[in-house]
Design an enzyme around this catalytic site. Structure first.
Site, PDB file in Angstrom:
ATOM      1  N   CYS A  28      28.186  -9.580 -64.166  1.00  0.00           N
ATOM      2  CA  CYS A  28      27.296 -10.129 -65.185  1.00  0.00           C
ATOM      3  C   CYS A  28      26.965 -11.599 -64.951  1.00  0.00           C
ATOM      4  O   CYS A  28      26.134 -12.165 -65.645  1.00  0.00           O
ATOM      5  CB  CYS A  28      27.897  -9.951 -66.577  1.00  0.00           C
ATOM      6  N   GLU A  46      28.596 -14.539 -65.376  1.00  0.00           N
ATOM      7  CA  GLU A  46      28.999 -15.690 -66.179  1.00  0.00           C
ATOM      8  C   GLU A  46      30.267 -16.331 -65.630  1.00  0.00           C
ATOM      9  O   GLU A  46      30.516 -17.517 -65.870  1.00  0.00           O
ATOM     10  CB  GLU A  46      29.223 -15.313 -67.655  1.00  0.00           C
TER      11      GLU A  46
END
Length: 349
Positions: A54, A56
């Protein structure tokens, strides 16, 4: 989850932009910024070579994510935000003291003590502003120094993220990360394993469901797609109304500068007619970002898209068919057992 590692838009192959025309463009990962900065503008080297799926968490080879999350709309004031962040950091720090079974993972965790305290529901909260984020980030750094000293371990080299935060945000009744609502009324589609004991209860409650449609048009009966009907609050920021592509991008830059010393995971919604303008924006602003991804707001060609815009009338008609889920009909306890993580290990579904 397909991204290109690049720190200069001019280096991108022309075919890269074809993915924007097709509706699901490749994301961008600026490894130069990841390794040079904590929050953007704060010079602090990182040994990370990549990111989690993802994007992050900035990670070394063999390094796992260590993520926690705070729902900003559920906090009363800045004082509560500081306290929640301080305690979240402590929790994340304790995670790094555990023994990891793979020696490579254990070594990198013990060396970096990397923590990813995240925030979600950002656009619904007055606490999401540069001054407050700076003050809470400073409180985390103070806790990082003091608690590391108390535990006699190295300080965490990174401490904050913003996740895409789909499921957790829904549980805490807020929007995902820094995202606005997709549209005022939507069908939210969620995938379940075909043998999930929740499926009969959802069917009885009136939810439409069907097998997953593969890219070749065949059906996967082992995975069922269930429709849920969602209305955004009247005063909520909405991507196709009052929260333009450019406002979304400004939020990402602000969050990367004032909160995330790892990265901000976001999917920015854009319109096809904005692609040329988007190229120009990225040319000027990629130097302020670590990671970013995009999705064409509509006409993206996806069957069973996770979010689909509908009218108020459609929403009211579909919602009228839904009844409360009857947990009493769960049978012999299969549902209850499916929700538990016996011995701390959650089952794979």
């Amino acid at each position: 989850n397909f991204s290109v590692v690049v720190d200069d838009v001019e280096d991108l192959h022309p075919l890269f932009w074809k993915t924007y025309e097709q509706g699901e463009p490749y994301g961008l990962v600026n490894r130069k910024n990841i390794q040079k900065y904590a929050r953007m503008g704060d010079l602090k080297p990182d040994t990370a070579v990549g990111v989690n799926p993802c994007a992050e968490a900035t990670l070394e080879d063999g390094e796992p994510c260590n993520l926690q999350e705070i729902a900003l709309p559920n906090l009363l004031n800045e004082e509560e935000f500081v306290e929640a962040a301080r305690l979240m950091h402590r929790w994340g720090k304790r995670v790094t003291t555990e023994t990891y079974h793979q020696a490579k993972c254990d070594a990198v965790v013990k060396r970096n003590r990397r923590i990813g305290t995240g925030i979600t529901g950002c656009l619904q909260s007055e606490l999401f502003n540069p001054d407050t984020l700076d003050r809470v980030y400073a409180a985390i750094q103070k806790e990082n120094r003091e608690y590391s000293k108390a535990l006699n371990i190295p300080e965490s080299i990174r401490t904050t993220v913003i996740k895409p935060s789909g499921t957790i945000s829904k549980v805490m009744d807020c929007y995902e990360g820094v995202h606005p609502a997709y549209s005022r009324h939507i069908i939210q589609r969620v995938r379940f394993a075909g043998n999930d004991p929740l499926l009969p209860l959802l069917r009885e409650a009136g939810h439409y469901m069907e097998p997953t449609v593969r890219f070749d048009g065949t059906l996967d009966h082992n995975t069922q797609v269930v429709d849920f009907y969602v209305a955004a609050p009247e005063n909520a920021p909405v991507a196709d109304e009052n929260w333009t592509t450019w406002k979304q991008l400004d939020v990402v830059k602000m969050a990367q500068k004032h909160w995330a010393d790892q990265a901000v995971s976001v999917t920015v919604y854009y319109k096809r007619e904005e692609i040329e303008q988007l190229k120009g924006w990225l040319t000027e602003n990629l130097k302020y970002l670590k990671t970013i991804s995009f999705l064409c707001h509509s006409e993206h060609g996806f069957k069973q898209a996770p979010k689909e815009k509908i009218t108020r009338e459609q929403y009211e008609k579909l919602s009228a068919k839904i009844k409360p889920i009857n947990i009493d009909n769960a049978g012999d306890g299969d549902l209850q057992s499916s929700l538990e993580c016996e011995g701390g290990v959650c089952p794979v579904k």
